[in-house]
Structure formats: C-alpha cells, structure tokens
Design a protein around this motif. Sequence first.
Motif, PDB file in Angstrom:
ATOM      1  N   UNK A 224       0.735  -1.295  -0.030  1.00  0.00           N
ATOM      2  CA  UNK A 224      -0.152  -0.128   0.117  1.00  0.00           C
ATOM      3  C   UNK A 224       0.807   1.139  -0.203  1.00  0.00           C
ATOM      4  N   UNK A 225       1.989   1.217  -0.592  1.00  0.00           N
ATOM      5  CA  UNK A 225       3.036   2.277  -0.200  1.00  0.00           C
ATOM      6  C   UNK A 225       2.455   3.360  -1.096  1.00  0.00           C
ATOM      7  N   UNK A 226       1.942   3.310  -2.193  1.00  0.00           N
ATOM      8  CA  UNK A 226       1.518   4.479  -3.075  1.00  0.00           C
ATOM      9  C   UNK A 226       0.296   5.148  -2.476  1.00  0.00           C
ATOM     10  N   UNK A 227      -0.778   4.418  -1.861  1.00  0.00           N
ATOM     11  CA  UNK A 227      -1.892   5.322  -1.531  1.00  0.00           C
ATOM     12  C   UNK A 227      -1.570   5.754  -0.055  1.00  0.00           C
ATOM     13  N   UNK A 228      -0.562   5.038   0.862  1.00  0.00           N
ATOM     14  CA  UNK A 228      -0.223   5.568   1.939  1.00  0.00           C
ATOM     15  C   UNK A 228       0.532   6.867   1.819  1.00  0.00           C
ATOM     16  N   UNK A 279      -3.638   3.123 -12.972  1.00  0.00           N
ATOM     17  CA  UNK A 279      -2.527   2.665 -12.321  1.00  0.00           C
ATOM     18  C   UNK A 279      -1.494   3.635 -12.606  1.00  0.00           C
ATOM     19  N   UNK A 280      -1.279   3.939 -14.079  1.00  0.00           N
ATOM     20  CA  UNK A 280      -0.206   4.628 -14.591  1.00  0.00           C
ATOM     21  C   UNK A 280      -0.275   6.194 -13.919  1.00  0.00           C
ATOM     22  N   UNK A 281      -1.574   6.812 -13.861  1.00  0.00           N
ATOM     23  CA  UNK A 281      -1.837   8.024 -13.466  1.00  0.00           C
ATOM     24  C   UNK A 281      -1.588   8.193 -11.832  1.00  0.00           C
ATOM     25  N   UNK A 282      -1.723   7.017 -11.266  1.00  0.00           N
ATOM     26  CA  UNK A 282      -1.643   7.008  -9.700  1.00  0.00           C
ATOM     27  C   UNK A 282       0.025   7.003  -9.443  1.00  0.00           C
ATOM     28  N   UNK A 283       0.695   6.441 -10.322  1.00  0.00           N
ATOM     29  CA  UNK A 283       2.149   6.313 -10.245  1.00  0.00           C
ATOM     30  C   UNK A 283       2.581   7.615 -10.652  1.00  0.00           C
ATOM     31  N   UNK A 284       1.973   8.155 -11.647  1.00  0.00           N
ATOM     32  CA  UNK A 284       2.596   9.759 -11.945  1.00  0.00           C
ATOM     33  C   UNK A 284       2.489  10.824 -10.970  1.00  0.00           C
ATOM     34  N   UNK A 285       1.101  10.522 -10.056  1.00  0.00           N
ATOM     35  CA  UNK A 285       1.073  11.414  -9.159  1.00  0.00           C
ATOM     36  C   UNK A 285       1.879  11.132  -7.803  1.00  0.00           C
ATOM     37  N   UNK A 286       2.136   9.865  -7.862  1.00  0.00           N
ATOM     38  CA  UNK A 286       3.258   9.273  -6.762  1.00  0.00           C
ATOM     39  C   UNK A 286       4.448  10.114  -6.831  1.00  0.00           C
ATOM     40  N   UNK A 318      11.298  15.067 -14.661  1.00  0.00           N
ATOM     41  CA  UNK A 318      11.992  14.815 -15.870  1.00  0.00           C
ATOM     42  C   UNK A 318      11.483  13.861 -16.671  1.00  0.00           C
ATOM     43  N   UNK A 319      11.730  13.900 -17.878  1.00  0.00           N
ATOM     44  CA  UNK A 319      11.262  12.540 -18.940  1.00  0.00           C
ATOM     45  C   UNK A 319      11.827  11.174 -18.666  1.00  0.00           C
ATOM     46  N   UNK A 320      10.848  10.285 -18.546  1.00  0.00           N
ATOM     47  CA  UNK A 320      11.016   9.240 -18.763  1.00  0.00           C
ATOM     48  C   UNK A 320      11.202   8.459 -19.906  1.00  0.00           C
ATOM     49  N   UNK A 321      12.185   7.912 -20.557  1.00  0.00           N
ATOM     50  CA  UNK A 321      11.971   7.499 -22.042  1.00  0.00           C
ATOM     51  C   UNK A 321      11.269   6.372 -22.268  1.00  0.00           C
ATOM     52  N   UNK A 322      10.948   5.677 -21.240  1.00  0.00           N
ATOM     53  CA  UNK A 322      10.214   4.517 -21.418  1.00  0.00           C
ATOM     54  C   UNK A 322       8.697   4.830 -21.418  1.00  0.00           C
ATOM     55  N   UNK A 323       8.573   5.917 -21.187  1.00  0.00           N
ATOM     56  CA  UNK A 323       6.865   6.214 -21.234  1.00  0.00           C
ATOM     57  C   UNK A 323       6.694   7.167 -22.670  1.00  0.00           C
ATOM     58  N   UNK A 324       5.521   7.106 -22.937  1.00  0.00           N
ATOM     59  CA  UNK A 324       5.090   7.657 -24.170  1.00  0.00           C
ATOM     60  C   UNK A 324       5.094   9.306 -24.220  1.00  0.00           C
ATOM     61  N   UNK A 325       4.978  10.130 -25.287  1.00  0.00           N
ATOM     62  CA  UNK A 325       5.147  11.253 -25.312  1.00  0.00           C
ATOM     63  C   UNK A 325       4.136  12.065 -24.161  1.00  0.00           C
ATOM     64  N   UNK A 326       2.765  11.489 -24.665  1.00  0.00           N
ATOM     65  CA  UNK A 326       1.577  11.716 -23.939  1.00  0.00           C
ATOM     66  C   UNK A 326       1.722  11.754 -22.359  1.00  0.00           C
ATOM     67  N   UNK A 327       2.166  10.663 -22.283  1.00  0.00           N
ATOM     68  CA  UNK A 327       2.219  10.334 -20.780  1.00  0.00           C
ATOM     69  C   UNK A 327       3.304  11.246 -20.083  1.00  0.00           C
ATOM     70  N   UNK A 328       4.432  11.375 -20.542  1.00  0.00           N
ATOM     71  CA  UNK A 328       5.508  12.444 -20.215  1.00  0.00           C
ATOM     72  C   UNK A 328       4.829  13.870 -20.199  1.00  0.00           C
ATOM     73  N   UNK A 329       4.282  14.466 -21.115  1.00  0.00           N
ATOM     74  CA  UNK A 329       3.412  15.449 -21.152  1.00  0.00           C
ATOM     75  C   UNK A 329       2.463  15.467 -19.784  1.00  0.00           C
ATOM     76  N   UNK A 330       1.659  14.642 -19.779  1.00  0.00           N
ATOM     77  CA  UNK A 330       0.801  14.610 -18.458  1.00  0.00           C
ATOM     78  C   UNK A 330       1.620  14.778 -17.396  1.00  0.00           C
ATOM     79  N   UNK A 331       2.636  14.010 -16.994  1.00  0.00           N
ATOM     80  CA  UNK A 331       3.438  14.247 -15.793  1.00  0.00           C
ATOM     81  C   UNK A 331       3.976  15.467 -15.647  1.00  0.00           C
ATOM     82  N   UNK A 332       4.373  16.208 -16.604  1.00  0.00           N
ATOM     83  CA  UNK A 332       5.054  17.419 -16.699  1.00  0.00           C
ATOM     84  C   UNK A 332       3.938  18.475 -16.190  1.00  0.00           C
ATOM     85  N   UNK A 333       2.653  18.286 -16.677  1.00  0.00           N
ATOM     86  CA  UNK A 333       1.629  19.239 -16.122  1.00  0.00           C
ATOM     87  C   UNK A 333       1.236  19.219 -14.635  1.00  0.00           C
ATOM     88  N   UNK A 334       1.537  17.878 -14.131  1.00  0.00           N
ATOM     89  CA  UNK A 334       1.014  17.880 -12.854  1.00  0.00           C
ATOM     90  C   UNK A 334       1.891  19.014 -11.980  1.00  0.00           C
TER      91      UNK A 334
END
Length: 646
Positions: A224-228, A279-286, A318-334
């Motif tokens: 439960x590390x993420x939600x904790x 799960x991807x969104x939750x990990x990005x918010x984490x 920072x950009x994670x090259x394993x993620x798509x451009x769309x996901x990296x853009x969403x991560x930056x917007x946070x």
Amino acid sequence: MSKRLRSSEVCADCSGPDPSWASVNRGTFICDECCGVHRSLGRHVSQVRHLKHAPWPPTLLQMVETLYNNGANSIWEHSLLDPASVMSGRRKANPQDKVHPNKAEFIRAKYQMLAFVHRLPCRDDDSVTAKDLSKQLHSSVRTGNLETCLRLLSLGAQANFFHPEKGNTPLHVASKAGQILQAELLAVYGADPGTQDSSGKTPVDYARQGGHHELAERLVEIQYELTDRLAFYLCGRKPDHKNGQHFIIPQMADSSLDLSELAKAAKKKLQSLSNHLFEELAMDVYDEVDRRETDAVWLATQNHSTLVTETTVVPFLPVNPEYSSTRNQGRQKLARFNAHEFATLVIDILSDAKRRQQGSPLSGSKDNVELILKTISNQHSVESQDNDQPDYDSVASDEDTDLEATASKANRQKSLDSDLSDGPVTVQEFMEVKNALVASEAKIQQLMKVNNNLSDELRIMQKKASRLEKQNSTPESDYDNTPNDTDLDDTGSGRKGRQRSVVWQGDGSVPDTAEPHAAPSPLLPSTEDVIRKTEQITKNIQELLRAAQENKHDSYIPCSERIHVAVTEMAALFPKKPKSDTVRTSLRLLTSSAYRLQSECKKTLPGDPGPPTDIQLVTQQVIQCAYDIAKAAKQLVTITTKENNN
C-alpha cells in the motif's frame, strides 16, 4: 570496520565529505551537489531521499546502509576500478569539480548511461541472458548477500520474475527465508508483494507462515506504499494496516468548492479509466508528490541562499524515455497544479483506488489521462482558458531543463501575465492532523535565511550579470501553499505555459500594471534604485516573519502595511506600461501579492465577519504571500541588472 565507517562518510560520486542524501535504488550515499544532479535525472534513474530529514522505514535505511558499506558503488563504477581507465583519461568526479558540466556529466554517464558497469558477453538472444540472470536472482535472495542481488538487478534481472519450474517469484523466496533486506531491495526494483505463486500464496502469506512477523507487516506496507504516501502527503498520517485499515481518504474543508460540474466530470472520467491507465496516473501522481516533498527537504537543508545558486532546479518531473510522449506531457503538467487542484486529484485517486480494490465496477471510457488532467487543472479558473493552446511544444528532453531552452518555450505562452500566486490550501485533514505551525516555522526560517543574505546577493548579481543571464530566462516555479512544499525556486520568469487565472478576494482592486496610461516604455529604473527598494521590502518581510514565528498575530496588519508601502514605492520606479512582458508579469505578481497579503492579515482582526479564523491557515497564507513578494522583487532586480548592463 574502519573501512566501512570511512566509506559511509564520503559521497559515492565525488568523494566529498559527509553525504546527507541516499540514492535508494543505487545503494549509495551522495552529497548535496551530486544529489541535485540525481534529482534532475528522475526517479526512474535515481530515487533520492535525505538521510535525516525524510521518513525512513527502518529496514529500508538498513538495506541502503548495508549495500553502501559493502561496496555497492563498485557496481556502478566497475570499469573505473581498472588501472587502464586512468590511462585512458576516464576518472570519477572530485569535490572540487564544478557541478556543471563536470559532476553532472559523470553522474549521467554512471547512472543513466551505465557507462562503467560490468558488461556481460554478448549473446544472440538477450532474453535468454535476462532469464538466466533472473534465475540467479531467484536463488540468491534466500541469502543475505545484498550486493550480489543488486549486481544482478543492475545487469537486467527481473525482480518480478516468475520461475517456471519453482512456480514463484524472488520475493516469495526471500519472504519464506525471512530475508527482510532482500525484500526491501526487490520492492525498490518493483517486486509486487501481492503476487500469487502456483499455490495461490503471496509473499505475505509465506512471511507469516514462517513466523517473520516484522517482514509480513512491512510487506503489507509496501503493498500500500503508493496510497499511503498520497494520504500522508495530505494529512500527515498513514492507515493502521495492522487493524485492517488500508485507506485514509482526506476530505476538503470547503467541500462546496468540490461540487462544480467540472469537478464532477473530472472525477467521473477518472473513475472510468481502465485499471491500467488508472495505475499509470496514480504512479505519476506519486512521483509528483515525491518531487514536491523532496523539494521541500532540499530547500530546508541548503546552507546557501536559494536566490543565487548553481544547483540543479527540478521544476517538473523529468522525462522518462520508457513512457510515451503523451504520458510524459501529462506528468509535466502535474507541476502546474496549485495546492487545491493537486489535493483534489490526490483525494480522487485515493477514493477510486479504494473503490477499485473493493471491486466496484464502472463502465469503461475512452477518455484519456490528458483530458482528466486538463479538466482538473481548469476546474477552479474564473475565466475561460484557451484549452486548444498546447501546454508544451513537445515533451521536454533532458536538455530542456537547460534554463534558456525552458524559458524560450515559456515565453511563447499566452498566459505569462496571469502567472500569479495560488489560492489557499483547504484540506481539513491536513489542518486537523498535522501541526501546520511547525511547517510554517520551517518555511519562515528558510525565507529568513534567504532574505538575510539578499542584500549581498543582489550586489553579487550586479557584478556577475553575465553568469546570471541564463538563470534570468528560466521560468518561475509554482508556489504551492501546502507546508509539504517549500518551493522557492531560483528561476526567472514563468514556468512552461501555465494557463491559470487568479481569484482575487482582497479589499479594493489590484492595480493592473499592464493597463496603458502611456505608450509602452522600454526604459527601466537604475539597478541601484531597485536594489534599494528591494532591501526595504526585505527588511519589512523579515519583520513580518519574526512576528509569525513568535505568534505575534496582532503585528501582521502593521507589518503588511509597511510592506505594501515599500512595494508601491518600488512599483512606482517602473514605467506605467513597461514594454517587457516579463517586467509586467513581475510587477503584477509584486503588487497583487502585497494586496493579497493585506487581505490575509486583516483576517486576524477580532470580530471579522464570516467563519472562525484558522490562524494557522492564515499564517500559511501570510508566508506564501511573503514568498511571492520576495520572488517578484528578485525577478525585477535580475531583469534590471541584465538590461542596464547590456
């Protein structure tokens, strides 16, 4: 023993003394300067945590200490230990090297490019190699030899490898053997405590079955590390897993604000995401929570002024090259979410994580994460935004963290003039559970430390304008009002394309410095005049912060009035309509923050109409306004210094 003590006293990357940070997944201790570079690489490369000022599960810290004291650093510097490397001119960084480019280039090569790790003989089938490594890991975790397992993981062994013959994963083996430090290492590399073996048992089951109760409890925490972590970020406490409480869902104090149609729509879209996208969104918010909390520790532990610094700024994930451009853009917007928006998103994720675990299905949706982030980030805006305007020209590469590259994109956005401070944090759980005043005092001390050195630093700016030219063009950071985020960045004039308006709730109107009373003027006041007025603002801010630190709330109003006078005098130095967008933005931030400061301070008056005043919340907002005023004044000094020296 003496060797181990010595090794724990030097930075793994530059051999500097007294490292105060750890790279958890690399098993190393690092100094402040090298840590700044680690942070810019991202958590997928290095997961940094302060050794003293961050919460540590005891066995996780023990795992990192054990790795470092047993030579884990040699895994990442294997080829540098070869005498031939000296002959070839390759060497590690030393404490006297500059952060940029020397230390940064070495650290990037060491951890991101893995330039110095031991290379296995090439095979035609890489999957066979990975499978062999994973089988070795599967066997090794039953022992206490952590560095062997880290070496295997560094070469490509999979922490979640399911052994086809044994019918289980390395974490099952480590749990059955009671190897808690191995379990910590595997979890850092992504091992899932909830995975079932061929018999339907989880690692937690095997730990309990073997009487390893501490390990079993820790595995549940890891599960439960993420939600904790998200819950702790908002309300300062974690669920009681021992007694079957696995989720805490904080509530917004002003819940009525959360009932807008946009808020409901965003929540509904989030609930409709597939489990994978959720799960991807939750990990990005984490990761964003980790970035904000690490920034808070980073600023609170620096011995130098944060106004003039060569250390690396990490304004967004920072950009994670394993993620798509769309996901990296969403991560930056946070990073652009203000405190209220981000808290709303975190609470919605916690609520939906609990719902999904309990198996309450919802109909699927084609809405993606990007649309949800856009909806949430606009739900508190007063004016309609141009949502078709792209937030980024492209996903920021590693080079985009360079100050000039970032600024050039920021200056192309339409909303630079509306980049003002955010509204108050309103998470009731946060105010009830966490002692907000303690966090306030930490923020006070940090700002006082900055302002104590402001006069000297401003004079240094004059003499070193050329060195600051790149820094001057960097986009300004967000200033979240949560005590978990003491973001006072040394970055200039507007983070990438924040498109957000500000709700003004103070008395009177905020003067609009961009309103034309004359033709646009390129003329700027002398640097000496701006510095003199800034020093007066700084002196008054110090007085206000001392009052806050000493709980002298009746001093807030007179202090804010003196600050307002000093701000008005400073703003009067500039043309009524400056030609520079950056000057207009800084002036708007300066004057609006001073007005908002007065409004916040008036809430301390007895008999003020409305709900009872939460003095801790008021103190938070007073400090926030002081930060914004100091930031704007610093920007104006930097701008005039540069322009007057050109």
